[in-house]
Write an enzyme that holds these catalytic residues in place. Structure first.
Site, PDB file in Angstrom:
ATOM      1  CG  ASP A 181      -2.029  -1.004   1.145  1.00 57.33           C
ATOM      2  OD1 ASP A 181      -2.113  -1.714   0.124  1.00 57.33           O
ATOM      3  OD2 ASP A 181      -2.816  -1.092   2.104  1.00 57.33           O
ATOM      4  CG  ASP A 233     -12.655  -2.170  -0.854  1.00 58.82           C
ATOM      5  OD1 ASP A 233     -12.111  -3.278  -1.016  1.00 58.82           O
ATOM      6  OD2 ASP A 233     -12.301  -1.140  -1.454  1.00 58.82           O
TER       7      ASP A 233
END
Length: 242
Positions: free
Chosen positions: A9, A127
């Site tokens: 990330d 998500d």
């Protein structure tokens, strides 16, 4: 076989991990290229990259880091974060990215996402926070049920669904096996489970559940790698346990 996707990330050019999707609660780990090379040496075939800054702004914010990772390894790369139009997809594919992840676009304009998947290598990121879809860097919640969105993509050319339980992400609390299996059954597509993976037993449990329910796919490993809760080579072994 369960595919392993080590995660990188990106925030301000650095490899970081969030806690439960909170952009203000990031642990900085350092040079993303160094981690990518380490993952490759351990036997990874893929890496999962998210431009966290891009997820918030809706445009590429960590292009230099992404380019450096692409140039420094032979890994296959799936990339998400702020990819919300066809031009962005083309730009990343021209850069050598192997698969792009549509998250917010896939939630807000699912018919467009299905259409784009006919022409490009697309993963859809779903998500979920308490079963409902969250978008725009996880800061916006919706009333859309994650399973309903997964069903919409059944029969499409989408290569895989990346299913993240936000409430577990970065918390080392265990991957949500039931949610991952349910998303696979709803969509009929390969599933990449994401959020909360804590150890080798977690991987073995997920692999077993996927086999039992005839779900194909993989798992993303993030914080457990950075915090050395699991060895990547050991993770590959666990995918073979029956």
């Amino acid at each position: 076989m369960l595919e392993i996707f080590p995660a990188i990330d990106l925030q301000n050019g650095q490899a970081v991990r969030l806690y439960k999707g909170d952009m203000q609660n990031a642990t900085i780990y350092g040079d993303p290229c160094a981690f990518a090379r380490e993952f490759e040496q351990a036997g990874a075939k893929w890496i999962h990259i998210v431009d966290l800054d891009g997820a918030l702004s809706g445009k590429s914010e960590n292009l230099a880091a992404i380019e450096s990772i692409r140039k420094s390894t032979q890994l296959r790369i799936q990339l998400g974060g702020g990819i919300r139009d066809e031009e962005s997809i083309k730009r990343y594919l021209d850069l050598g990215i192997d698969r792009v992840i549509l998250g917010s676009l896939a939630a807000h304009s699912p018919e467009l996402a299905r259409s784009l998947a006919e022409r490009y290598p697309i993963a859809v990121g779903i998500d979920a926070r308490e079963g409902k879809v969250a978008t725009n860097g996880w800061v916006e919640s919706s009333s859309v049920d994650a399973l309903d969105l997964a069903r919409f993509y059944a029969g499409s050319k989408v290569q895989t669904l990346i299913c993240t339980d936000i409430g577990r992400d970065g918390a080392l609390s265990g991957v949500n096996v039931g949610f991952s299996v349910a998303m696979g059954q709803a969509s009929g597509l390969p599933i990449i489970a994401s959020g909360g993976l804590k150890d080798a037993q977690d991987i073995a449990q997920l692999a077993r559940a996927f086999r039992e329910h005839s779900v194909q796919g993989g798992v993303i490993i993030g914080k457990a790698l950075y915090e050395k809760k699991i060895d990547l080579q050991e993770a590959f072994v666990q995918t073979q346990i029956k």
